[in-house]
Design an enzyme around this catalytic site. Structure first.
Site: not given
Ligand code: LLP
Length: 434
Positions: A246, A291, A359
């Site tokens: 996150g 991310r 579109c």
């Molecule tokens: N662990 C779990 C259980 C998760 O659900 C997620 C992301 C992560 C780790 C990784 O989180 P990160 O470090 O990438 O923030 N499509 C959305 C983001 C969805 C995140 C879903 N879960 C966007 O483009 O902002």
């Protein structure tokens, strides 16, 4: 901050030591570039920052942010483990030869086939998300004659400040067992009673694109509160604590996301402060960044085709991609920064909004970018597109998906090739009566 662009003597943007204009000629547009060194550096930063502060750590890359076989190899070489959320992500890891004993399987609705695949491949952990899954996984493991290691995903009731679509720690969530109403404690009891499941730890992921790292301190405190209750009720203390992912990144020049070091320091402090309430040594601590590993390491390069000036209203420049490669503007009102890759040193003189070619009115890439006067044929580079772009790409309007090129030390290598119309048509069948 979005990294300051590196511009060569021709006024061209360079990325990973490569001239972006030449890459656009070579590979076509739209095009995603991923900077290999930047990805590796982030992996190393995470390991270093946490391993230097905690006795036992495991960093898992959240494959949902961007996954392909080559990415699995990089993650493996950097010594990270992998979080997968579907049979498709697992199959990608298998095809890349990623060590299965470093794979964690997440998801709120793993199918029976996905659970079976995870068992067959002897993955490291299933992260259990529901009571149904406890029963299903236990039955399938018993049938296979194995015992599987699991973590239980809990929701501690914490809402970090981020877009509501990517908050996941609150009680009203499709993910996990909430701690406040006894469901999480009940899940611990059920897993302990399941003959083919071995409970290793607790998992929690509070959300994504988080800039206020204090939320992680609150997460640790809330989890320890819960674990004290678990210890008092059933006498169990987890050997593993998975704190999810996150950490936020910069999308705009003025964004100042927390450093990995500040994040690691906060986690370590919170654990040292709260864990003693449980007695015993610190657990194996896990984090799952997605991310913040790939986001800033990626850019997308588009060709500007149509420029439309609505006097007194707005200048629209339309590019050859759109919501098919960037869903985030339409889905989360995300904002992006970009520059002209072919005239990167020129002073911005106007505001231009970048539209995609789908579109759909909401198909925008960026609003009000400060750019030099744009012309048909200019190349636009959009920053911080490494995470949740290709991973969420689609064939809307039957557009082929863009390629991903790995750049490193002046070399460019295909990671994912461009889709062709044949690829797009490949799944169509023609019913005989038509
Ligand atoms: N662990 C779990 C259980 C998760 O659900 C997620 C992301 C992560 C780790 C990784 O989180 P990160 O470090 O990438 O923030 N499509 C959305 C983001 C969805 C995140 C879903 N879960 C966007 O483009 O902002």
């Amino acid at each position: 901050m979005v990294r300051a662009p590196i511009i060569d003597a021709h006024g061209h943007l360079t990325f990973g030591g490569c001239d972006v204009v030449s890459l656009a000629e070579q590979f076509g547009t739209p095009l995603m570039l991923l900077d290999e060194q930047a990805v590796r550096q982030r992996c190393q930063e995470y390991r270093q920052a946490l391993e230097s502060r905690l006795p036992s750590v495991r960093v898992l890359y959240a494959g949902k942010a961007f996954l392909c076989k080559g990415m699995c190899r990089i993650i493996d070489a950097e010594g990270l483990s992998l979080d997968v959320v579907s049979g498709g992500e697992l199959a990608t890891a298998v095809a890349a030869g990623f060590p299965m004993n470093r794979v964690w399987f997440h998801g709120n609705n793993k199918s029976e086939a996905e659970l079976r695949a995870g068992i067959a491949h002897r993955i490291a952990r299933f992260v259990i998300d529901s009571t149904d899954e406890i029963e299903r996984l236990d039955a399938l493991a018993t049938e296979a004659g194995v015992r599987v290691d699991v973590q239980i995903r809990v929701t501690p009731g914490i809402k970090p400040s981020t877009h509501s679509y990517i908050q996941t720690g609150q009680i009203d969530s499709k993910f996990g067992f909430s701690v406040g109403n006894g469901l999480a404690l009940d899940a611990v009891r059920r897993v302990q009673a399941a003959p083919s499941l071995c409970l290793r730890g607790i998992h929690c992921h509070i959300g994504s694109q988080i800039h206020e790292i204090a939320s992680y301190g609150a997460e640790v405190a809330a989890l320890v509160d819960f674990l004290v209750l678990v210890k008092d009720s059933v006498g169990w203390v987890p050997e593993e604590l998975n704190l999810g992912g996150g950490l936020g990144i910069a999308y705009l020049p003025h964004d100042q996301p927390p450093t990995v070091d500040a994040y690691a320091s906060l986690l370590a402090c919170a654990l040292h402060e709260h864990w003693p309430r449980l007695g015993g040594p610190l657990p194996v601590v896990m984090v799952e960044p997605g991310r913040s590993i790939v986001g800033e390491a990626g850019i997308t390069v588009y060709a500007i085709d149509t420029v439309k000036d609505i006097p007194g209203v707005r200048i629209y420049a339309s590019v050859d991609g759109g919501m098919t490669d960037n869903m985030r503007v339409a889905l989360y009102q995300a904002r992006y920064h970009g520059i002209l890759a072919n005239r990167a040193a020129e002073r911005p003189t106007q505001k231009v909004s970048i539209a995609g070619k789908c579109c759909e009115t909401g198909d925008m890439i960026a609003w009000d970018l400060a750019l030099p006067p744009v012309r048909r044929g200019d190349l636009l580079a959009v920053f911080s597109t490494g995470a949740y772009h290709y991973a969420m790409a689609s064939n809307y309007n039957r557009l082929p998906r863009l390629p991903v090129v790995l750049v490193s030390g002046g070399e460019a290598r295909l990671l994912i090739r461009r889709e062709t119309y044949e690829d797009v048509l490949a799944l169509d069948e023609m019913p005989s009566h038509l």
